[in-house]
Design a protein around this motif. Structure first.
Motif, PDB file in Angstrom:
ATOM      1  N   LYS A   1      -5.803  -3.936   0.335  1.00  0.00           N
ATOM      2  CA  LYS A   1      -6.988  -4.726   0.044  1.00  0.00           C
ATOM      3  C   LYS A   1      -6.880  -6.147   0.578  1.00  0.00           C
ATOM      4  N   SER A   2      -5.715  -6.771   0.382  1.00  0.00           N
ATOM      5  CA  SER A   2      -5.523  -8.121   0.896  1.00  0.00           C
ATOM      6  C   SER A   2      -4.030  -8.419   0.967  1.00  0.00           C
ATOM      7  N   LYS A   3      -3.694  -9.369   1.836  1.00  0.00           N
ATOM      8  CA  LYS A   3      -2.323  -9.836   1.980  1.00  0.00           C
ATOM      9  C   LYS A   3      -2.376 -11.332   2.233  1.00  0.00           C
ATOM     10  N   THR A   4      -1.799 -12.091   1.312  1.00  0.00           N
ATOM     11  CA  THR A   4      -1.844 -13.549   1.395  1.00  0.00           C
ATOM     12  C   THR A   4      -0.415 -14.093   1.470  1.00  0.00           C
ATOM     13  N   ILE A   5      -0.169 -14.960   2.446  1.00  0.00           N
ATOM     14  CA  ILE A   5       1.151 -15.562   2.627  1.00  0.00           C
ATOM     15  C   ILE A   5       1.050 -17.052   2.314  1.00  0.00           C
ATOM     16  N   ARG A   6       1.822 -17.477   1.321  1.00  0.00           N
ATOM     17  CA  ARG A   6       1.886 -18.890   0.946  1.00  0.00           C
ATOM     18  C   ARG A   6       3.331 -19.359   1.078  1.00  0.00           C
ATOM     19  N   GLY A   7       3.636 -19.963   2.223  1.00  0.00           N
ATOM     20  CA  GLY A   7       5.010 -20.402   2.469  1.00  0.00           C
ATOM     21  C   GLY A   7       5.938 -19.205   2.552  1.00  0.00           C
ATOM     22  N   ASP A   8       6.954 -19.182   1.677  1.00  0.00           N
ATOM     23  CA  ASP A   8       7.905 -18.073   1.661  1.00  0.00           C
ATOM     24  C   ASP A   8       7.440 -16.905   0.796  1.00  0.00           C
ATOM     25  N   GLN A   9       6.372 -17.090   0.022  1.00  0.00           N
ATOM     26  CA  GLN A   9       5.926 -16.053  -0.909  1.00  0.00           C
ATOM     27  C   GLN A   9       4.702 -15.323  -0.357  1.00  0.00           C
ATOM     28  N   THR A  10       4.697 -14.027  -0.551  1.00  0.00           N
ATOM     29  CA  THR A  10       3.600 -13.172  -0.085  1.00  0.00           C
ATOM     30  C   THR A  10       2.981 -12.450  -1.278  1.00  0.00           C
ATOM     31  N   GLU A  11       1.661 -12.420  -1.297  1.00  0.00           N
ATOM     32  CA  GLU A  11       0.932 -11.661  -2.322  1.00  0.00           C
ATOM     33  C   GLU A  11       0.279 -10.464  -1.653  1.00  0.00           C
ATOM     34  N   LEU A  12       0.627  -9.268  -2.127  1.00  0.00           N
ATOM     35  CA  LEU A  12       0.121  -8.019  -1.561  1.00  0.00           C
ATOM     36  C   LEU A  12      -0.760  -7.333  -2.607  1.00  0.00           C
ATOM     37  N   THR A  13      -2.003  -7.058  -2.245  1.00  0.00           N
ATOM     38  CA  THR A  13      -2.947  -6.373  -3.145  1.00  0.00           C
ATOM     39  C   THR A  13      -3.329  -5.035  -2.537  1.00  0.00           C
ATOM     40  N   MET A  14      -3.123  -3.966  -3.302  1.00  0.00           N
ATOM     41  CA  MET A  14      -3.364  -2.617  -2.794  1.00  0.00           C
ATOM     42  C   MET A  14      -4.165  -1.804  -3.807  1.00  0.00           C
ATOM     43  N   GLU A  15      -4.904  -0.860  -3.296  1.00  0.00           N
ATOM     44  CA  GLU A  15      -5.644   0.090  -4.132  1.00  0.00           C
ATOM     45  C   GLU A  15      -4.897   1.417  -4.114  1.00  0.00           C
ATOM     46  N   LEU A  16      -4.546   1.917  -5.314  1.00  0.00           N
ATOM     47  CA  LEU A  16      -3.747   3.133  -5.424  1.00  0.00           C
ATOM     48  C   LEU A  16      -4.517   4.216  -6.155  1.00  0.00           C
ATOM     49  N   LEU A  17      -4.252   5.465  -5.765  1.00  0.00           N
ATOM     50  CA  LEU A  17      -4.788   6.623  -6.476  1.00  0.00           C
ATOM     51  C   LEU A  17      -3.628   7.345  -7.147  1.00  0.00           C
ATOM     52  N   CYS A  18      -3.592   7.283  -8.486  1.00  0.00           N
ATOM     53  CA  CYS A  18      -2.519   7.925  -9.252  1.00  0.00           C
ATOM     54  C   CYS A  18      -3.020   9.240  -9.824  1.00  0.00           C
ATOM     55  N   ARG A  19      -2.322  10.318  -9.543  1.00  0.00           N
ATOM     56  CA  ARG A  19      -2.723  11.633 -10.031  1.00  0.00           C
ATOM     57  C   ARG A  19      -2.419  11.819 -11.508  1.00  0.00           C
ATOM     58  N   ASN A  20      -1.475  11.048 -12.022  1.00  0.00           N
ATOM     59  CA  ASN A  20      -1.119  11.158 -13.438  1.00  0.00           C
ATOM     60  C   ASN A  20      -0.780   9.770 -13.964  1.00  0.00           C
ATOM     61  N   SER A  21      -0.316   9.723 -15.191  1.00  0.00           N
ATOM     62  CA  SER A  21      -0.021   8.432 -15.828  1.00  0.00           C
ATOM     63  C   SER A  21       1.406   7.960 -15.573  1.00  0.00           C
ATOM     64  N   ASN A  22       2.118   8.611 -14.676  1.00  0.00           N
ATOM     65  CA  ASN A  22       3.500   8.219 -14.375  1.00  0.00           C
ATOM     66  C   ASN A  22       3.493   6.965 -13.508  1.00  0.00           C
ATOM     67  N   THR A  23       4.109   5.903 -14.011  1.00  0.00           N
ATOM     68  CA  THR A  23       4.172   4.635 -13.275  1.00  0.00           C
ATOM     69  C   THR A  23       5.612   4.284 -12.905  1.00  0.00           C
ATOM     70  N   LEU A  24       6.415   5.300 -12.640  1.00  0.00           N
ATOM     71  CA  LEU A  24       7.807   5.065 -12.268  1.00  0.00           C
ATOM     72  C   LEU A  24       7.923   4.307 -10.954  1.00  0.00           C
ATOM     73  N   PHE A  25       6.918   4.426 -10.106  1.00  0.00           N
ATOM     74  CA  PHE A  25       6.966   3.732  -8.820  1.00  0.00           C
ATOM     75  C   PHE A  25       7.013   2.216  -9.002  1.00  0.00           C
ATOM     76  N   MET A  26       6.500   1.717 -10.127  1.00  0.00           N
ATOM     77  CA  MET A  26       6.551   0.280 -10.367  1.00  0.00           C
ATOM     78  C   MET A  26       7.987  -0.194 -10.521  1.00  0.00           C
ATOM     79  N   GLU A  27       8.811   0.601 -11.218  1.00  0.00           N
ATOM     80  CA  GLU A  27      10.227   0.247 -11.348  1.00  0.00           C
ATOM     81  C   GLU A  27      10.923   0.282  -9.993  1.00  0.00           C
ATOM     82  N   ASN A  28      10.546   1.234  -9.146  1.00  0.00           N
ATOM     83  CA  ASN A  28      11.149   1.312  -7.807  1.00  0.00           C
ATOM     84  C   ASN A  28      10.777   0.096  -6.966  1.00  0.00           C
TER      85      ASN A  28
END
Length: 227
Positions: A179-206
């Motif tokens: 959706k968007s990618k913003t770079i502020r100096g050394d820090q980057t903000e990445l915004t993405m739209e995801l389609l999750c088939r179930n309520s498992n959010t283990l990918f966040m820990e990864n």
């Protein structure tokens, strides 16, 4: 016919003639209003069953029943008297409703209730029944499709330039869209739209385990995001 029956009939005919009512109209009105209550309650139940929000508004659901009955009553009144119909057109033309409808599906249910009420007031009962079945099929069809996956907006802040590729690999086979990618100096903000088939959010820990990632935020997407 005795005198008492004749007297009652004369009183009823005098009342109905002065009010613009007939026995046929009274029967039609009773049947239409009864069906409006029944179908309004059915719409209420359908709304509650397929409600996809977080907090169920019982007051809004009750409004659906009231809108069905009131729109039926208005249609009956307009069809019975030309003077009333002109007066209602003038009165309703100055009414303004400023309550915001946040969910487009709520607007669908409101218009559904009003349409059923008008159809019943016009005496087209078969069309009202067919409309109920068609709308129930449409709502059920798209509700099942929505239940196949939930859309989220994920926001990730990271510093390392190589962390972006690792984040994408951590998503595996999940469907996503940048959706968007913003770079502020050394820090980057990445915004993405995801389609999750179930309520498992283990990918966040990864993703959080990727070197350089500062934080990960997951927000359910409801169509109001602008990025």
């Amino acid at each position: 016919m005795n005198f008492e029956d004749y007297f009652k009939k004369s009183v009823w005919e005098t009342f109905t003639s002065s009010q613009g009512l007939t026995a046929d109209f009274v029967v039609k009105a009773v049947v239409a209003m009864a069906l409006a209550v029944i179908l309004g309650i059915l719409i209420y139940k359908i709304y509650g069953h397929y409600f996809g929000g977080v907090v169920f508004s019982r007051s809004f659901a009750t409004t659906l029943v009231g809108m069905t009955v009131l729109s039926c009553m208005l249609t009956l009144a307009i069809s019975s008297n030309i003077v009333i119909s002109l007066g209602m057109v003038g009165a309703l033309s100055i009414v303004r409703y400023r309550t915001a409808i946040k969910d487009p599906m709520d607007l669908l249910y409101l218009f559904w209730s009003i349409s059923i009420g008008i159809t019943l007031g016009a005496g087209i009962y078969v069309l009202a029944a067919v409309t109920m079945l068609v709308m129930l099929f449409v709502v059920h069809l798209f509700y099942n499709r929505r239940k196949k996956g939930v859309i989220y907006i994920m926001v990730v802040h990271y510093e390392s330039g190589l962390a972006g590729d690792e984040i994408l690999r951590s998503l595996g086979k999940m469907k996503y869209q940048l959706k968007s990618k913003t770079i502020r100096g050394d820090q980057t903000e990445l915004t993405m739209e995801l389609l999750c088939r179930n309520s498992n959010t283990l990918f966040m820990e990864n993703i959080q385990a990727v070197e350089g990632v500062k934080d990960v935020t997951l927000i359910q997407y409801n169509g109001e995001y602008h990025g």
